[in-house]
Enzyme design. Structure first.
Site, PDB file in Angstrom:
ATOM      1  N   GLU A  17       0.819  -1.208   0.000  1.00 39.92           N
ATOM      2  CA  GLU A  17       0.000   0.000   0.000  1.00 39.92           C
ATOM      3  C   GLU A  17       0.858   1.265   0.000  1.00 39.92           C
ATOM      4  O   GLU A  17       1.885   1.335   0.651  1.00 39.92           O
ATOM      5  CB  GLU A  17      -0.933   0.010   1.214  1.00 39.92           C
ATOM      6  CG  GLU A  17      -1.915  -1.141   1.264  1.00 39.92           C
ATOM      7  CD  GLU A  17      -2.935  -1.106   0.130  1.00 39.92           C
ATOM      8  OE1 GLU A  17      -3.115  -0.032  -0.489  1.00 39.92           O
ATOM      9  OE2 GLU A  17      -3.550  -2.148  -0.139  1.00 39.92           O
ATOM     10  N   CYS A  31      -8.197  -2.347   7.943  1.00 36.26           N
ATOM     11  CA  CYS A  31      -6.804  -2.348   7.472  1.00 36.26           C
ATOM     12  C   CYS A  31      -6.296  -0.925   7.275  1.00 36.26           C
ATOM     13  O   CYS A  31      -5.179  -0.581   7.677  1.00 36.26           O
ATOM     14  CB  CYS A  31      -6.681  -3.149   6.184  1.00 36.26           C
ATOM     15  SG  CYS A  31      -6.823  -4.943   6.430  1.00 36.26           S
ATOM     16  N   HIS A  63      -1.193  -5.862   1.812  1.00 34.29           N
ATOM     17  CA  HIS A  63      -2.381  -6.706   1.697  1.00 34.29           C
ATOM     18  C   HIS A  63      -2.032  -8.002   0.969  1.00 34.29           C
ATOM     19  O   HIS A  63      -1.229  -7.980   0.018  1.00 34.29           O
ATOM     20  CB  HIS A  63      -3.480  -5.979   0.909  1.00 34.29           C
ATOM     21  CG  HIS A  63      -4.450  -5.233   1.761  1.00 34.29           C
ATOM     22  ND1 HIS A  63      -4.706  -3.884   1.609  1.00 34.29           N
ATOM     23  CD2 HIS A  63      -5.232  -5.649   2.796  1.00 34.29           C
ATOM     24  CE1 HIS A  63      -5.611  -3.499   2.491  1.00 34.29           C
ATOM     25  NE2 HIS A  63      -5.953  -4.554   3.224  1.00 34.29           N
TER      26      HIS A  63
END
Length: 208
Positions: free
Chosen positions: A72, A135, A159
């Site tokens: 991310e 998350c 992820h």
């Protein structure tokens, strides 16, 4: 790798948790299992950071439906939960940190981490959004802690896909836990070895 803390969320409602299983297969790192709860997850993460005093923190969660490991890039200051957490709490349109910045960038070398995962044979890519659920809450909270309390620490979020066992009989992408662990090992190693600001200049954007 002893300077690396990998943190994952406990299973929700007894479901399988391949992200945590994969963390347990990464050698030489510190680990922290966090409650699947808004707020509570950040308290436990803070305690783990105080206990282990890491140089790098990587939080890991599952993004079912994604076909690859995704590193991310951005965390946003928004809780808009699609499902309740493990305590039944479901914040809608609330800030992760009241008064905090709109967003934080990961301080991991995201493109170098993606390249490292691919180099060990694991499909991986940069993700531009960690969503607005737990998350992202954890990712934003981590980066806020780093910014306000531990600026020398590098941090970010990864992820991972469903495991094959989670999608039996369904046409959904998945990845074996052992392969996820290889990617996390490569990502952690890269996060330690690449200097701050020394990320690779590679294509990693997306049209949406």
């Amino acid at each position: 790798m002893k300077g690396v803390l990998l943190a994952g969320l406990e299973p929700l409602d007894g479901a399988a948790n391949p992200s945590w299983e994969a963390i347990g297969l990464v050698p030489g790192v510190r680990t922290a299992l966090l409650p699947c709860a808004f707020g509570g997850s950040l308290k436990h993460l803070h305690a783990a950071m105080v206990e282990h005093d890491p140089a790098v923190v990587v939080c890991v969660g599952q993004a079912g439906g994604r076909p690859d490991v995704t590193v991310e890039r951005v965390a946003v200051n928004l809780d808009d939960a699609c499902v309740p957490d493990g305590t039944g709490h479901r914040p809608i349109d609330e800030p992760v940190v009241p008064g905090g910045p709109a967003a934080y960038f990961s301080t991991l070398p995201v493109k170098a981490c993606v390249a490292a995962a691919r180099a060990v044979g694991v499909p991986a890519s940069v993700s531009q959004s960690a969503g607005t659920c737990l998350c992202n809450h954890l990712f934003y909270g981590l980066m806020h802690m780093i910014t306000t309390e531990r600026p020398a620490v590098r941090g970010g979020f990864v992820h991972v896909p469903f495991s094959p066992e989670q999608v039996l009989g369904e046409a959904m992408p998945s990845m074996p836990v052992a392969l996820v662990a290889q990617a996390l090992t490569a990502i952690a190693t890269t996060a330690v070895s690449v200097s701050l600001g020394g990320d690779l200049r590679l294509l990693g954007g997306s049209p949406h």
